[in-house]
Enzyme design. Structure first.
Site, PDB file in Angstrom:
ATOM      1  N   PRO A 168      28.550 -17.471  16.088  1.00 31.34           N
ATOM      2  CA  PRO A 168      28.879 -17.466  17.859  1.00 31.34           C
ATOM      3  C   PRO A 168      27.700 -17.914  18.483  1.00 31.34           C
ATOM      4  O   PRO A 168      27.043 -16.864  19.261  1.00 31.34           O
ATOM      5  CB  PRO A 168      29.243 -16.056  17.981  1.00 31.34           C
ATOM      6  CG  PRO A 168      28.761 -15.292  16.839  1.00 31.34           C
ATOM      7  CD  PRO A 168      28.506 -15.998  15.821  1.00 31.34           C
ATOM      8  N   CYS A 169      27.073 -19.083  18.503  1.00 35.45           N
ATOM      9  CA  CYS A 169      26.186 -19.397  19.474  1.00 35.45           C
ATOM     10  C   CYS A 169      26.414 -19.390  20.813  1.00 35.45           C
ATOM     11  O   CYS A 169      25.387 -19.274  21.596  1.00 35.45           O
ATOM     12  CB  CYS A 169      25.180 -20.795  18.982  1.00 35.45           C
ATOM     13  SG  CYS A 169      26.648 -22.000  18.942  1.00 35.45           S
TER      14      CYS A 169
END
Length: 293
Positions: free
Chosen positions: A253-254
């Site tokens: 989850p950047c």
């Protein structure tokens, strides 16, 4: 099945003749092969296999050896690259045959396509086909792909049974070379931690960044600097570059990484436009999910 005598290795340019035979055996229709590559189709397929940037390039193949002898091969590529790879393939055919055949699309974006797999006659019944298919899937999944796809003749239930026994399922139909084909896919069942750990397409530094980022819970955010500190890195910019190359988004989850001033920063290499709107949307959805009922 005794697999101790089987070795699966990346193909080399010198394996072009084996790759050509593999493609010809997989197509299995001499008239279609002649329409595609001319009467001397094996030589043309070998020329394609010798050429970078083609569908059947040695760069896209794995070779099976049995007791040190070349026994079979599998060749495939990212479905999103079909158009570009086909240009290279047709250029070789044009050079050798003097014409360009019309070919239906056999794959598409969203799958890593198993184009051709075959085992030489004298090595059949030894489990090489299964080993080649599984090695190809492992390679695709290790490079971050979620699905491996292929097509199989609807009139060849034995071949379909081989693939379904290895986790493939029907997802549709296609017409190819005048034949009705089942479109099968196998989905990566590795969890995201395993995919990151086993990936061969990321650097050790990127792996450290992605694994640490997986520890950031849904509904929370972290700054680039804080993420850098967690992995013992002094450069928030280096972390930003790793996230820019993240092939696993949004599972890694950047979108949860923001700038120190609270602004969104970048997403997928972009600092404005659709990608930033997508980052904002993902964060908003996670905040909603976090709210107590």
């Amino acid at each position: 099945m005794n697999t101790s005598k089987i070795v699966i290795r990346p193909a080399q340019r010198g394996d072009a003749a084996t790759i050509a035979m593999t493609v010809a055996m997989a197509i299995g229709d001499e008239r279609a092969l002649q329409n595609y590559c001319g009467d001397n189709y094996l030589a043309v397929l070998a020329a394609i296999a010798c050429t970078k940037g083609t569908q059947y390039s040695w760069q896209n193949a794995l070779i099976a050896e049995y007791e040190g002898q070349v026994a079979g091969a599998v060749v495939g590529y990212d479905g999103a690259q079909l158009e570009q790879l086909r240009k290279g393939t047709l250029a070789v055919i044009q050079k050798h045959v003097g014409r360009v055949p019309t070919i239906a699309d056999e794959t598409e974006t969203g799958e890593y396509y198993l184009d051709s797999v075959a085992v030489m006659t004298e090595f059949r019944g030894l489990g090489l086909g299964v080993c080649l298919v599984n090695a190809f899937c492992d390679k695709a999944f290790a490079e971050g792909y979620e699905r491996v796809g292929l097509i199989v003749d609807c009139d060849n239930p034995k071949a379909e049974m081989l693939y379904t026994s290895q986790g493939f399922e029907r997802v549709g139909e296609r017409w190819f070379f005048g034949h009705r084909m089942w479109h099968l896919q196998r989905v990566n069942t590795w969890d995201i931690h395993m995919r990151v750990m086993r990936s061969s397409c990321i650097t050790p530094f990127q792996r450290r960044v992605y694994l640490e980022l997986l520890r950031v819970p849904s509904g929370s955010t972290i700054t680039y600097g804080e993420l850098a500190q967690r992995i013992g890195c002094r450069s928030a910019q280096a972390v930003g570059q790793a996230l820019k190359c993240n092939p696993f988004a949004p599972q890694v989850p950047c979108h949860r990484v923001v700038a120190a001033d609270g602004s969104l920063g970048g997403y997928c290499g972009q600092r404005s436009g659709k990608m930033i709107e997508r980052k904002k949307q993902l964060l908003e959805e996670e905040q909603v999910e976090k709210q107590p009922e």
